[in-house]
Design a protein around this motif. Structure first.
Motif, PDB file in Angstrom:
ATOM      1  N   UNK A   1     -71.467   7.685  -5.924  1.00  0.00           N
ATOM      2  CA  UNK A   1     -72.287   6.660  -5.278  1.00  0.00           C
ATOM      3  C   UNK A   1     -73.375   7.382  -4.496  1.00  0.00           C
ATOM      4  N   UNK A   2     -74.592   6.804  -4.490  1.00  0.00           N
ATOM      5  CA  UNK A   2     -75.719   7.482  -3.840  1.00  0.00           C
ATOM      6  C   UNK A   2     -76.738   6.474  -3.312  1.00  0.00           C
ATOM      7  N   UNK A   3     -77.228   6.708  -2.088  1.00  0.00           N
ATOM      8  CA  UNK A   3     -78.337   5.925  -1.540  1.00  0.00           C
ATOM      9  C   UNK A   3     -79.631   6.375  -2.216  1.00  0.00           C
ATOM     10  N   UNK A   4     -80.514   5.413  -2.491  1.00  0.00           N
ATOM     11  CA  UNK A   4     -81.822   5.730  -3.055  1.00  0.00           C
ATOM     12  C   UNK A   4     -82.887   5.496  -1.986  1.00  0.00           C
ATOM     13  N   UNK A   5     -84.025   6.148  -2.135  1.00  0.00           N
ATOM     14  CA  UNK A   5     -85.103   6.031  -1.149  1.00  0.00           C
ATOM     15  C   UNK A   5     -85.660   4.611  -1.058  1.00  0.00           C
ATOM     16  N   UNK A   6     -85.521   3.816  -2.122  1.00  0.00           N
ATOM     17  CA  UNK A   6     -86.064   2.450  -2.124  1.00  0.00           C
ATOM     18  C   UNK A   6     -85.147   1.441  -1.418  1.00  0.00           C
ATOM     19  N   UNK A   7     -84.031   1.927  -0.827  1.00  0.00           N
ATOM     20  CA  UNK A   7     -83.133   1.032  -0.098  1.00  0.00           C
ATOM     21  C   UNK A   7     -81.972   0.503  -0.917  1.00  0.00           C
ATOM     22  N   UNK A   8     -81.929   0.853  -2.199  1.00  0.00           N
ATOM     23  CA  UNK A   8     -80.809   0.437  -3.045  1.00  0.00           C
ATOM     24  C   UNK A   8     -79.707   1.497  -2.999  1.00  0.00           C
ATOM     25  N   UNK A   9     -78.556   1.154  -3.565  1.00  0.00           N
ATOM     26  CA  UNK A   9     -77.467   2.111  -3.729  1.00  0.00           C
ATOM     27  C   UNK A   9     -77.066   2.083  -5.196  1.00  0.00           C
ATOM     28  N   UNK A  10     -76.899   3.277  -5.772  1.00  0.00           N
ATOM     29  CA  UNK A  10     -76.502   3.395  -7.173  1.00  0.00           C
ATOM     30  C   UNK A  10     -75.068   3.903  -7.242  1.00  0.00           C
ATOM     31  N   UNK A  11     -74.274   3.256  -8.107  1.00  0.00           N
ATOM     32  CA  UNK A  11     -72.902   3.677  -8.375  1.00  0.00           C
ATOM     33  C   UNK A  11     -72.789   3.940  -9.869  1.00  0.00           C
ATOM     34  N   UNK A  12     -72.232   5.096 -10.219  1.00  0.00           N
ATOM     35  CA  UNK A  12     -71.914   5.363 -11.618  1.00  0.00           C
ATOM     36  C   UNK A  12     -70.421   5.643 -11.680  1.00  0.00           C
ATOM     37  N   UNK A  13     -69.727   4.942 -12.568  1.00  0.00           N
ATOM     38  CA  UNK A  13     -68.271   5.060 -12.626  1.00  0.00           C
ATOM     39  C   UNK A  13     -67.772   5.026 -14.063  1.00  0.00           C
ATOM     40  N   UNK A  14     -66.674   5.743 -14.277  1.00  0.00           N
ATOM     41  CA  UNK A  14     -65.991   5.774 -15.573  1.00  0.00           C
ATOM     42  C   UNK A  14     -64.552   5.322 -15.390  1.00  0.00           C
ATOM     43  N   UNK A  15     -64.054   4.604 -16.379  1.00  0.00           N
ATOM     44  CA  UNK A  15     -62.668   4.152 -16.356  1.00  0.00           C
ATOM     45  C   UNK A  15     -62.480   3.056 -17.380  1.00  0.00           C
ATOM     46  N   UNK A  16     -61.352   2.366 -17.294  1.00  0.00           N
ATOM     47  CA  UNK A  16     -61.097   1.277 -18.233  1.00  0.00           C
ATOM     48  C   UNK A  16     -62.000   0.088 -17.899  1.00  0.00           C
ATOM     49  N   UNK A  17     -62.291  -0.722 -18.900  1.00  0.00           N
ATOM     50  CA  UNK A  17     -63.127  -1.913 -18.702  1.00  0.00           C
ATOM     51  C   UNK A  17     -62.557  -2.799 -17.599  1.00  0.00           C
ATOM     52  N   UNK A  18     -61.236  -2.994 -17.619  1.00  0.00           N
ATOM     53  CA  UNK A  18     -60.578  -3.843 -16.619  1.00  0.00           C
ATOM     54  C   UNK A  18     -60.803  -3.314 -15.220  1.00  0.00           C
ATOM     55  N   UNK A  19     -60.633  -2.007 -15.038  1.00  0.00           N
ATOM     56  CA  UNK A  19     -60.780  -1.397 -13.712  1.00  0.00           C
ATOM     57  C   UNK A  19     -62.236  -1.409 -13.256  1.00  0.00           C
ATOM     58  N   UNK A  20     -63.166  -1.212 -14.186  1.00  0.00           N
ATOM     59  CA  UNK A  20     -64.593  -1.280 -13.840  1.00  0.00           C
ATOM     60  C   UNK A  20     -64.952  -2.689 -13.366  1.00  0.00           C
ATOM     61  N   UNK A  21     -64.433  -3.689 -14.070  1.00  0.00           N
ATOM     62  CA  UNK A  21     -64.701  -5.082 -13.712  1.00  0.00           C
ATOM     63  C   UNK A  21     -64.063  -5.424 -12.365  1.00  0.00           C
ATOM     64  N   UNK A  22     -62.855  -4.954 -12.151  1.00  0.00           N
ATOM     65  CA  UNK A  22     -62.150  -5.185 -10.897  1.00  0.00           C
ATOM     66  C   UNK A  22     -62.915  -4.560  -9.725  1.00  0.00           C
ATOM     67  N   UNK A  23     -63.420  -3.343  -9.926  1.00  0.00           N
ATOM     68  CA  UNK A  23     -64.217  -2.646  -8.916  1.00  0.00           C
ATOM     69  C   UNK A  23     -65.458  -3.473  -8.562  1.00  0.00           C
ATOM     70  N   UNK A  24     -66.177  -3.925  -9.594  1.00  0.00           N
ATOM     71  CA  UNK A  24     -67.410  -4.679  -9.360  1.00  0.00           C
ATOM     72  C   UNK A  24     -67.129  -5.970  -8.597  1.00  0.00           C
ATOM     73  N   UNK A  25     -66.068  -6.674  -8.961  1.00  0.00           N
ATOM     74  CA  UNK A  25     -65.694  -7.919  -8.265  1.00  0.00           C
ATOM     75  C   UNK A  25     -65.394  -7.646  -6.792  1.00  0.00           C
ATOM     76  N   UNK A  26     -64.661  -6.554  -6.545  1.00  0.00           N
ATOM     77  CA  UNK A  26     -64.286  -6.185  -5.181  1.00  0.00           C
ATOM     78  C   UNK A  26     -65.526  -5.882  -4.335  1.00  0.00           C
ATOM     79  N   UNK A  27     -66.460  -5.149  -4.909  1.00  0.00           N
ATOM     80  CA  UNK A  27     -67.684  -4.791  -4.180  1.00  0.00           C
ATOM     81  C   UNK A  27     -68.541  -6.039  -3.949  1.00  0.00           C
ATOM     82  N   UNK A  28     -68.679  -6.883  -4.973  1.00  0.00           N
ATOM     83  CA  UNK A  28     -69.478  -8.104  -4.826  1.00  0.00           C
ATOM     84  C   UNK A  28     -68.902  -9.049  -3.779  1.00  0.00           C
ATOM     85  N   UNK A  29     -67.574  -9.023  -3.615  1.00  0.00           N
ATOM     86  CA  UNK A  29     -66.918  -9.890  -2.630  1.00  0.00           C
ATOM     87  C   UNK A  29     -67.228  -9.437  -1.204  1.00  0.00           C
ATOM     88  N   UNK A  30     -67.775  -8.222  -1.079  1.00  0.00           N
ATOM     89  CA  UNK A  30     -68.151  -7.730   0.235  1.00  0.00           C
ATOM     90  C   UNK A  30     -66.983  -7.160   0.991  1.00  0.00           C
TER      91      UNK A  30
END
Length: 91
Positions: free
Chosen positions: A34-63
């Motif tokens: 995970x990395x902060x970008x100069x434009x104020x965004x944050x980039x995440x690059x992740x590898x794993x199973x589709x289920x775990x990637x989806x679970x991660x995204x849901x968790x982050x979106x939930x705040x």
């Protein structure tokens, strides 16, 4: 296994986003970074199973904390994995 990259837009810097992303990634057994970008965004690059990637995204979106406010997420899917070991905060 799959590799995805997300760019998070909104109030995502200075609010514990990277630490929250790292904790969620570890909970979901994902590898990457995970990395902060100069434009104020944050980039995440992740590898794993589709289920775990989806679970991660849901968790982050939930705040994971009340200070994080995601307005928009850009997603990219890659056909090749990088073989990351662990999940790190890049500076």
């Amino acid at each position: 296994m799959a590799r995805k990259q997300w760019t998070f837009h909104g109030r995502v810097q200075g609010v514990g986003f990277r630490a929250s992303a790292q904790a969620a990634a570890k909970e979901n057994n994902l590898n990457g970074w995970v990395k902060n970008k100069e434009d104020g965004t944050v980039v995440v690059e992740a590898e794993g199973s589709q289920d775990k990637l989806q679970s991660f995204l849901q968790e982050i979106k939930a705040g994971p904390n009340p200070f994080i406010k995601i307005r928009h997420v850009d997603e990219q899917t890659f056909s090749k994995e990088e073989g990351y070991k662990g999940f790190n905060v890049k500076y």
